[in-house]
Design an enzyme around this catalytic site. Structure first.
Site, PDB file in Angstrom:
ATOM      1  N   GLY A   1       1.050  -1.961  -7.720  1.00  0.00           N
ATOM      2  CA  GLY A   1       0.875  -1.030  -8.837  1.00  0.00           C
ATOM      3  C   GLY A   1       0.807   0.419  -8.383  1.00  0.00           C
ATOM      4  CB  ALA A   2      -0.947   2.897  -7.999  1.00  0.00           C
ATOM      5  CG  MET A   3      -1.248   3.204  -1.231  1.00  0.00           C
ATOM      6  SD  MET A   3      -2.378   1.811  -0.914  1.00  0.00           S
ATOM      7  CE  MET A   3      -3.469   2.576   0.262  1.00  0.00           C
ATOM      8  CD  GLU A   4      -6.412   2.540  -1.895  1.00  0.00           C
ATOM      9  OE1 GLU A   4      -5.530   2.091  -2.655  1.00  0.00           O
ATOM     10  OE2 GLU A   4      -7.094   1.825  -1.136  1.00  0.00           O
ATOM     11  CG  ASN A   5      -1.152   6.689   0.012  1.00  0.00           C
ATOM     12  OD1 ASN A   5      -1.275   5.719   0.740  1.00  0.00           O
ATOM     13  ND2 ASN A   5      -0.249   6.751  -0.955  1.00  0.00           N
TER      14      ASN A   5
ATOM     15  CD  GLU B   1      -4.513   2.942  -6.989  1.00  0.00           C
ATOM     16  OE1 GLU B   1      -4.956   3.053  -5.835  1.00  0.00           O
ATOM     17  OE2 GLU B   1      -4.234   1.839  -7.496  1.00  0.00           O
TER      18      GLU B   1
ATOM     19  CD  GLU C   1      -8.381  -2.573  -3.367  1.00  0.00           C
ATOM     20  OE1 GLU C   1      -8.591  -2.215  -4.542  1.00  0.00           O
ATOM     21  OE2 GLU C   1      -7.666  -1.915  -2.583  1.00  0.00           O
TER      22      GLU C   1
HETATM   23  N1  0A1 Z   1      -4.888  -0.551  -2.466  1.00  0.00           N
HETATM   24  C1  0A1 Z   1      -4.012  -0.569  -3.597  1.00  0.00           C
HETATM   25  C2  0A1 Z   1      -3.123  -1.728  -3.703  1.00  0.00           C
HETATM   26  C3  0A1 Z   1      -2.054  -1.904  -2.711  1.00  0.00           C
HETATM   27  C4  0A1 Z   1      -2.198  -2.839  -1.734  1.00  0.00           C
HETATM   28  C5  0A1 Z   1      -1.198  -3.132  -0.853  1.00  0.00           C
HETATM   29  C6  0A1 Z   1      -0.037  -2.431  -0.985  1.00  0.00           C
HETATM   30  O1  0A1 Z   1       1.001  -2.727  -0.163  1.00  0.00           O
HETATM   31  C7  0A1 Z   1       0.965  -3.900   0.545  1.00  0.00           C
HETATM   32  C8  0A1 Z   1       0.119  -1.472  -1.951  1.00  0.00           C
HETATM   33  C9  0A1 Z   1      -0.909  -1.209  -2.808  1.00  0.00           C
HETATM   34  C10 0A1 Z   1      -4.860  -0.639  -4.825  1.00  0.00           C
HETATM   35  O2  0A1 Z   1      -5.845  -1.351  -4.846  1.00  0.00           O
HETATM   36  O3  0A1 Z   1      -4.513  -0.030  -5.806  1.00  0.00           O
HETATM   37 ZN    ZN Z   2      -7.560  -0.772  -5.188  1.00  0.00          ZN
END
Ligand code: 0A1
Ligand code: ZN
Length: 881
Positions: A267-271, A304, A326
């Protein structure tokens, strides 16, 4: 067939890293045919590691190594070993600078891990282990470093160059190229690194924090999507304010960026400071996004953003601790959504997902604890158990401590661990220390897999005015775990009198019964507990597990009268809904496989009451009108016969629709759009009621529903109503109108990928439009793209996960189809392949005629040559049970 089994990693074997990296200096040279990555690491031996002579071991994946230098001196080939997935340098000093140059090919990266190209732009995905696809690095979350990143690229194709932190330098280079340098002052693990380069437009806004700092907010999208960012931006500002108010968390950098990309595995990524989103989770407009999409976007933007504290400032020590960030962050985003919307509806949605999908996972071959003890491929562990059950575990701590002590606990956690990589145990410890509560037994929620079962029985002693409730708990066996211990379970309940009044819950005979609370949270810690409620002059109706206070199954012999009573009298909205679901489940189950067909008239009456009472909370009514899904009915069934369940549910629906025609028509008209479109809980409820009524009206074989749907399709000023009408037609028996509606819709929206994804899904989920030959035709449609995860999910994933009657065709064709697609995908995107196979992994649950065919489909996948580690783990674990 894969000959070498992927390695299993065990939590018990965790060792602190032998070397730490203080800072990382990166230079990316981006070209059309690849990218050169220059990385300089400042490394020192970890004083906490006992292994003083350990070699320096860096992870790498699909890299071409061009150069290695230690303290500026190029290393001879004999001084290091490049094993393919590791770069090992056996002799290094206690502190040094290491330079590594690698060549990578983002345009050939179909796995979408590391640096890849999506619609012409460069972007990254580094969680969990994608950074090693960019350069050699100790790619584990407990190595936290400061990053400085210089990006160089062609100025005309990549005018925008982004990375984490603040933009500190920029300028032009020769040959039409330019560069930007970014510096992130906060040490972070490599999985939070991000880079974006492309031709993007920027939507800008500002947020003033609680301490008065102005934060520059930017959303970057492709130019054609410029008008679809407003909702995400508003959601972001609401999230930032909420995190200040609810958790005292202020944003830390001066800039916060979101980028939308079309090709994304999740869905998305919290960089850090640079969130990267799947386009479908950020772009919205009234014309193109449904209410569900608007709500999902708000929740994911919040999720995120909240990670900036729960995940980034305090991160995970290792990937076994994934739920630390998470579970906690899902708990935070769901509380946020409840606060800004309808709390009862949000709880119903969360519990529906949990009970349908997480309970199924907990009962299947991949069942694992919230903190797993081992894994082969970490991306297989981004599961409903880690996210949703993990959030329930945090919610239970909140229930046990109460809001004030919970807040004290979260303050302590952030303060104590800011800048650290920690464990779920550290989280629980902070909650214990702040509250003075002992959570020793509670920790079993992190260690034991499986959904606890609570068996409840009761008796009323009229002579003494005592109502006795006995609750027995057991935790089922799961792969590798048997003989589990009782868990610490908060169990909220109330008791209702014959007129629906809430009775005082007096646990002692001496207490002043009248002043006792009418709701209590009982704490279950033993295999069996009996509670006595005193001073009761009548046998009450119990309202059990209010708000779904724990992720457990409750078994109690409710009568249909009791359920109908609770549906209209329970003061807990959640339990009202739950009573309605239990009643509908009971009625449908009693008809499965039965030759005679008579729907209990009390169900019709209960729905009539719901449809007619406009004084009720309409958002709750909208939810209560949804019959339990086929997936849920299957989950509840011992040895499900899918076709029989499908038929029984359809018959009940048709019977309800026919019996309630007048009420449905009235509901449809009463809930016509009033005024301008808005995304408020009230108008969402109105649209939901109207579209449910419409879908039901199409089940009646007169043409009223059809005419209303056709009319709504042409009049709709928003996607919720348009999609509601389209879905109703697609799921109806009006074949001509169905295909006309589908082709008109495609014609109108063919240039919008997110809408085309919805168009695929509406067909793939329908037993009328999504039988296997039609699904195969969709795969050949020009808009289908094997490289785009959203398209794959909206056709193959939706068919196997939502179109259950078609997927479980007794001839096994659905299973072999899924097997074929999974094998095909495994070569290009193993993460997606391993997720897509999930429906087959539940083979053991089904009636024998289904399960043997499912098993054979799995065996064929197992025998594929060159099986990825991702798929290997899921398929082998599923076949082993
Ligand atoms: N940490 C992100 C989810 C996420 C996990 C893995 C990914 O690639 C393997 C990409 C995104 C979240 O919890 O939104
Ligand atoms: Zn997350």
């Amino acid at each position: 067939m894969r000959t070498n089994q992927p390695k299993t990693i065990y939590l018990s074997e965790y060792k602190v890293p032998a070397y730490l990296v203080d800072s990382v200096d990166l230079r990316f040279e981006l070209f059309d045919d690849g990218a050169r990555v220059h990385s300089t690491l400042s490394v020192r031996r970890n004083p906490e590691s006992a292994d003083v002579s350990a070699p320096l071991t860096l992870d790498g994946d699909s890299l071409k190594l061009e150069h290695v230098a230690l303290n500026g001196e190029e290393l001879a080939a004999s001084a290091y070993e490049d094993t393919g997935d590791q770069l090992v340098i056996s002799k290094v000093p206690a502190g040094f600078e290491l330079t590594v140059v690698t060549w990578i090919e983002p345009h050939n990266n179909t796995r979408l891990e590391g640096l890849y190209k999506s619609s012409g732009m460069f972007c990254t995905q580094c969680e969990a282990q994608g950074f090693r696809c960019i350069t050699y690095f100790p790619d584990r979350p407990d190595v936290m470093a400061r990053y400085r990143t210089r990006i160089e690229a062609d100025k005309s194709t990549c005018p925008v160059l982004l990375s984490n932190g603040n933009d500190v330098d920029r300028g032009d280079l020769d040959n039409g190229r330019h560069f930007v340098t970014w510096e992130d002052p906060f040490p972070k693990p490599s999985y939070l690194f991000a880079l974006v380069a492309g031709d993007l437009v920027e939507k800008q806004d500002t947020f003033t924090t609680c301490s008065g700092r102005d934060i520059d907010l930017r959303i970057y999208v492709e130019p054609r999507n410029a008008a679809k960012c407003e909702h995400a931006m508003d959601s972001l500002k609401r999230s930032m304010r909420w995190d200040e108010e609810a958790y005292g968390r202020e944003y830390d950098l001066d800039i916060f960026m979101i980028v939308a990309v079309d090709d994304f595995n999740m869905g998305a990524m919290e960089n850090k400071g640079l969130n990267i989103f799947n386009s479908s989770c950020v772009l919205a407009s009234q014309e193109t996004a449904t209410d569900l999409a608007f709500q999902r976007i708000e929740a994911i933007v919040a999720h995120e953003y909240f990670h900036n504290w729960s995940g980034n400032r305090v991160t995970c020590r290792d990937w076994f601790q994934l739920s630390l960030k998470e579970g906690f962050t899902v708990f935070r985003d769901s509380t946020f959504s409840a606060d800004v919307g309808s709390p009862t509806v949000k709880r119903i949605e969360d519990v529906t997902l949990l009970r349908t999908a997480q309970f199924a996972e907990d009962a299947g071959p991949m069942a694992h604890p919230v903190r797993p003890a081992s894994y082969m491929e970490i991306t297989n562990f981004y599961t409903l158990t880690i996210y949703e059950k993990g959030a329930e575990v945090v919610r239970m701590i909140h229930t046990l401590l109460g809001p004030d002590l919970f807040r004290k606990g979260s303050d302590l956690y952030f303060e104590r661990h800011d800048g650290q990589a920690v464990t779920t145990d550290d989280f629980v410890k902070a909650m214990e220390d702040a509250s003075g509560r002992d959570l020793t037994q509670f920790r079993l929620w992190y260690e034991q897999a499986g959904t606890p079962v609570l068996t409840v029985s009761d008796a009323y002693d009229a002579e003494r005015g005592i109502y006795r409730l006995t609750i027995q708990q057991s935790v089922p066996d799961t792969p590798g775990q048997t003989d589990k211990k009782p868990q610490h379970i908060p169990f909220a309940l109330g008791l209702l009198g014959a007129d629906g009044e809430a009775l005082p819950l007096s646990l002692e005979s001496t207490a002043d019964d009248e002043s006792a609370p009418t709701e209590r949270v009982l704490e279950l810690t033993e295999a069996s507990h009996t509670f006595e409620f005193h001073g009761l002059t009548q046998k009450p109706v119990p309202s059990l597990l209010r708000h779904f206070s724990a992720p457990v199954r409750v078994v109690y012999p409710w009568t249909r009268e009791q359920l109908i009573f609770l549906m209209s009298h329970d003061p807990d909205g959640f339990n009202r809904w739950d009573a309605g679901q239990r009643l509908a489940v009971d009625v449908i189950q009693s008809l499965v496989g039965s030759p005679d067909f008579e729907v209990d008239p009390r169900l019709v009456d209960a729905y009539r009451a719901l449809l007619s009472d406009s004084a009720l909370d309409q958002a709750l009514v909208a939810k209560m009108l949804q019959l339990p899904s086929e997936a849920y009915l299957i989950e509840l069934s011992e040895s499900p016969d899918v076709a029989a369940i499908h038929r029984a549910r359809e018959k009940v629906l048709a019977h309800l629709a026919t019996s309630l025609r007048d009420e449905l028509l009235a509901c449809f008209h009463r809930n016509a759009g009033a005024g301008a479109y808005e995304v408020s809980p009230e108008s969402i409820a109105r649209r939901s009621l109207r579209n449910t009524a419409l879908a039901w009206l199409l089940m009646i074989n007169d043409d009223t529903g059809r005419d209303l749907a056709v009319q709504q399709l042409s009049d709709a000023d928003n996607m919720t109503d348009r999609m509601g009408a389209l879905r109703a037609l697609v799921n109806s028996d009006y074949a001509a109108e169905r295909s006309q509606a589908l082709s008109d819709f495609y014609e109108r929206f063919q240039d919008d990928p997110q809408v085309v994804e919805q168009w695929f899904s509406v067909q793939s989920s329908s037993d009328r439009a999504g039988q296997l030959p039609q699904i195969q035709a969709l795969l050949k449609h020009p808009a289908f793209d094997w490289k785009n995860p959203n398209k794959i999910r909206s056709v193959v994933g939706v068919f196997a996960g939502q179109n259950l009657a078609a997927f479980h065709n007794p001839d096994g064709s659905g299973y072999s189809f899924l097997g074929d697609q999974v094998c095909r995908l495994d070569d290009s995107n193993p993460q997606i392949a391993a997720r897509l196979v999930t429906p087959l992994t539940r083979w053991q649950k089904f009636a024998p005629a289904y399960s043997s065919l499912m098993r054979s489909a799995l065996e064929r996948i197992r025998d594929k040559t060159g099986l990825s580690a991702d798929l290997y783990e899921v398929v082998h674990k599923s076949l082993e049970v």
